[in-house]
Design an enzyme around this catalytic site. Structure first.
Site, PDB file in Angstrom:
ATOM      1  N   SER A 134      80.783 -10.653 -19.224  1.00 12.13           N
ATOM      2  CA  SER A 134      82.090  -9.852 -18.827  1.00 12.13           C
ATOM      3  C   SER A 134      81.289  -8.832 -19.211  1.00 12.13           C
ATOM      4  CB  SER A 134      82.658 -10.504 -18.477  1.00 12.13           C
ATOM      5  OG  SER A 134      83.744 -10.366 -17.842  1.00 12.13           O
ATOM      6  N   ASP A 145      72.512   2.244 -17.724  1.00  7.44           N
ATOM      7  CA  ASP A 145      71.473   3.041 -16.579  1.00  7.44           C
ATOM      8  C   ASP A 145      71.820   4.139 -16.734  1.00  7.44           C
ATOM      9  OD1 ASP A 145      71.329   0.521 -14.929  1.00  7.44           O
ATOM     10  OD2 ASP A 145      73.437   0.813 -13.926  1.00  7.44           O
ATOM     11  N   LYS A 158      77.237 -12.314 -15.909  1.00 13.99           N
ATOM     12  CA  LYS A 158      79.365 -13.018 -15.468  1.00 13.99           C
ATOM     13  C   LYS A 158      79.359 -11.591 -14.916  1.00 13.99           C
ATOM     14  CE  LYS A 158      83.983 -14.269 -16.469  1.00 13.99           C
ATOM     15  NZ  LYS A 158      83.931 -12.379 -16.321  1.00 13.99           N
TER      16      LYS A 158
END
Length: 716
Positions: free
Chosen positions: A471, A482, A496
């Protein structure tokens, strides 16, 4: 002590005498249930169904199809290893398979309570079978096996097959203790007490426990991360997020029938008083009026409720000192409740020194167990409210003063927490920009961004994750990956990719007093800034470590009703770096190093052994075969023993005992030994960060640092 034993036996006898046929269970209310649903529970179930049906991210009607899923999940919750129920029991429940939806909508919860009562009855029967086997003894020369991994096994056909399964279970319990060097008398006493304690725990179940289990079976049948939180569970969640509570500062544990002090929290009222010690037993709890309630035989959560309360109020404890026998002299002490900080779950720092030839580099490690945030404190405007990002900023400042060369964020087994904290923590390492995208049930996309200029740390860094990182941990790791800000090290994360919100059911119902609890409901799916999602796939590390976790039984992909992996458009963002420029070199150095690292190679052996044992699913009950296996394992351990490692390894060997069956001192020593075992993966991750620091020093300074300086931005 005599009184509590008589109570235990009478309760067990009461269960055994319940008339319970194998006919189909009635859906009508029954007066024969030991535990019965309340009016408030029926109202809670109905209200929850209305909210879940209208506002959940994955809308699903409460119909016969969902009823079947709830039925199967409830059975699994009660008997996950299929040790108690038989196929005939499951057949007897068959009328309920497609009628649990009607039960919830009509406020008649008799059937799940009747199913739970059947479970309690079977628990008494199975444990009684195991106890009888202890009198008869076992033949360990036979060639037979115990199927210990039974989550996917068929239900026992009938009572005869169930009894034989429990005979094998008891035989395995006995054999483990025998191989650990216990004699028959000690083994019999240990197992009799174990089975009696299990029966006693079964009898301490309450109506709220049954309702909690059933409601979670309902909620999780819609989607794995939707849950019901009863009042106790809701309180515990709030405590875990703000990392504080009001109490006396003592960690409690059930040992036999006593609530025993396992640890005193430094700075708490219990420790500061000097009147309590580890091992002391709490036999009574009272309030300021002076009345004291007997708590021998109580559940630890019940005693905790009595001890917690309002700050600056008194609590009385009737204590049986650790060194006293059951008939020893008690002492009555008074403590004033205070705010207790739960530092064990807070962010922590350490420094690992990495030497390479004549060069030594220091790597700062920040371990973050959860993304905590004191929601109420922030809402009130408290200047000192607690949060993960605020603590991490402070720790980074301290590490800067120690002149570390690189930073490692350890998120292993961090299951998430506050979404806002994930965004704010990411903002400590990137200079403005989107962090995560959210898609709501209507399909609209929202973007959560870091709007604060500057960074707290602009040097070399990496993030360490494992299968237990979920999460908010995945949001943070994915964003840094990224942005090209930090390589991700470890194993693929949980997977998740959903966002939950808490709904206070009492506020919805406008109740004056708390009755209904809360719903933790999935309301959105989050996506990376590159448009991908961590859902199902998790975050894939740039440098992989060996994985111990079984992806078939742990992680999002293990759920049969998880949301699918999908892609959306990428957000507009400017990368801070390019991991492709540095990861190949880091990977090459890592591979060369672990090939020569004896401890890392031993870890690989352990991982291979764990996978082998996982795949077998059977354990031999033949003493000769088991002794041979044990000797092989002992030889592996002995080959590793050197210095203080010998004591640590001895403490974690299989002694056949369960938690609470050793002395408290032995339990604490074993726990300490496990914590002190060298963390091979953490050390190697630190070496990778040191490599990154060396490579960055050989090039111009990081582009993000240069950009920040050129723009005259303050580094926060």
């Amino acid at each position: 002590m005599q009184r509590s034993k008589r109570v235990k036996k009478s309760l067990i006898l009461a269960l055994l005498t319940v008339a319970f046929s194998t006919q189909a269970i009635s859906l009508e209310p029954s007066s024969t249930l030991r535990l019965a649903p309340t009016k408030e529970q029926a109202q809670t179930a109905y209200l929850s169904a209305q909210l879940l049906g209208r506002y959940h991210y994955k809308t699903q009607p409460l119909d016969d199809a969902l009823s079947e899923k709830i039925f199967d999940r409830y059975l699994k919750s009660l008997d996950p290893e299929r040790l108690f129920f038989t196929q005939s029991d499951v057949d007897a429940f068959s009328e309920a398979r497609t009628r649990l939806d009607d039960a919830i909508q009509r406020g008649n919860l008799a059937v799940p309570f009747a199913m739970f009562q059947r479970y309690e009855q079977r628990a008494v029967e199975r444990l009684s079978t195991a106890r009888e086997q202890l009198k008869q003894g076992f033949d360990f020369s036979q060639k037979e096996s115990y199927p210990y991994a039974r989550d996917k096994a068929p239900w026992p056909r009938d009572d005869a097959e169930a009894r034989d399964l429990w005979r094998k279970r008891a035989k395995n319990d006995w054999l483990r203790l025998k191989l650990a060097g216990k004699d028959d008398k000690a083994i019999r006493e240990t197992l009799e007490k174990r089975y009696d304690n299990y029966l006693a725990r079964t009898q301490r179940n309450k109506s709220d426990d049954v309702f909690q289990i059933f409601m979670n079976a309902f909620a999780m049948s819609i989607e794995p991360h939707t849950n019901y939180l009863g009042r106790s569970a809701s309180d515990d969640f709030d405590i875990s997020m703000r990392l504080s509570l009001v109490g006396i500062g003592a960690v409690l544990q059930e040992r036999d029938e006593y609530i025993t002090i396992r640890e005193l929290v430094a700075g708490g009222p219990a420790a500061k008083s000097g009147k309590l010690a580890v091992g002391d037993r709490i036999v009574g709890v009272g309030q300021a009026d002076g009345s004291v309630s007997d708590v021998v035989g109580s559940r630890v959560d019940e005693v905790v409720k009595l001890i917690r309360g309002t700050k600056d109020t008194k609590v009385l404890l009737d204590i049986l000192p650790a060194e006293s026998g059951p008939d020893g002299k008690h002492k009555l002490i008074s403590l004033v409740r205070d705010k207790i900080k739960l530092e064990e779950q807070a962010a922590k720092k350490s420094v690992i020194k990495v030497s390479e030839g004549a060069v030594q580099r220091k790597v700062g490690v920040i371990t973050l167990p959860t993304f905590y945030e004191d929601f109420e404190g922030r809402r009130r405007g408290d200047k000192e409210f607690r949060s993960a990002s605020r603590d991490v900023v402070r720790l980074i400042d301290e590490l800067k003063k120690e002149k570390v060369d690189g930073l490692l964020i350890d998120l292993r087994n961090n299951g998430g927490g506050s979404l806002r904290e994930a965004v704010e923590l990411t903002g400590l390492f990137i200079d403005k920009g989107p962090v995560v995208q959210q898609r709501r049930p209507d399909g609209k996309i929202g973007v959560e961004s870091d709007d604060n200029a500057g960074v707290a740390w602009d040097g070399p860094m990496a993030v360490l994750i494992n299968r237990g990182s979920a999460s908010a941990s995945e949001i943070f790791a994915a964003a840094l990956q990224d942005y090209g800000r930090a390589p991700i090290i470890g194993e693929s994360s949980f997977g998740k990719g959903t966002v939950q919100t808490l709904i206070n059911l009492d506020e919805v119902a406008k109740n004056d007093k708390p009755k209904f609890g809360e719903l933790k409901m999935t309301v959105a799916q989050f996506f990376r800034v590159n448009g991908g999602t961590t859902q199902l796939k998790g975050v894939t590390p740039d440098i992989r470590f060996p994985s111990i976790a079984d992806p078939d039984s742990y992680g999002e992909s293990s759920y049969d009703n998880a949301l699918p992996w999908i892609q959306i458009d990428a957000a507009t963002f400017k990368p801070a770096g390019n991991l492709k420029d540095v990861v190949p070199a880091l990977q090459s150095r890592h591979q060369a190093r672990i090939g020569k690292d004896k401890e890392f190679q031993l870890l690989l052996e352990d991982v291979a052994e764990i996978r082998r044992l996982r795949e077998t699913k059977l354990i031999s009950l033949n003493e000769t075969e088991r002794r041979k296996e044990k000797e092989t394992q002992e030889a592996r351990l002995k080959a590793r023993e050197k210095g203080d490692a010998k004591d640590k390894l001895a403490a974690i060997r299989d002694d056949g005992l369960q938690s609470g069956e050793r002395s408290l001192a032995a339990d604490l020593a074993a726990e300490k030994a496990r914590k002190d075992v060298k963390d091979v993966l953490l050390d190697e991750a630190a070496r990778i960060v040191a490599d990154e620091a060396e490579l960055s020093n050989a090039k111009p300074q990081l582009a993000m640092r240069e950009k920040a300086k050129a723009a005259g931005q303050a580094i926060r």
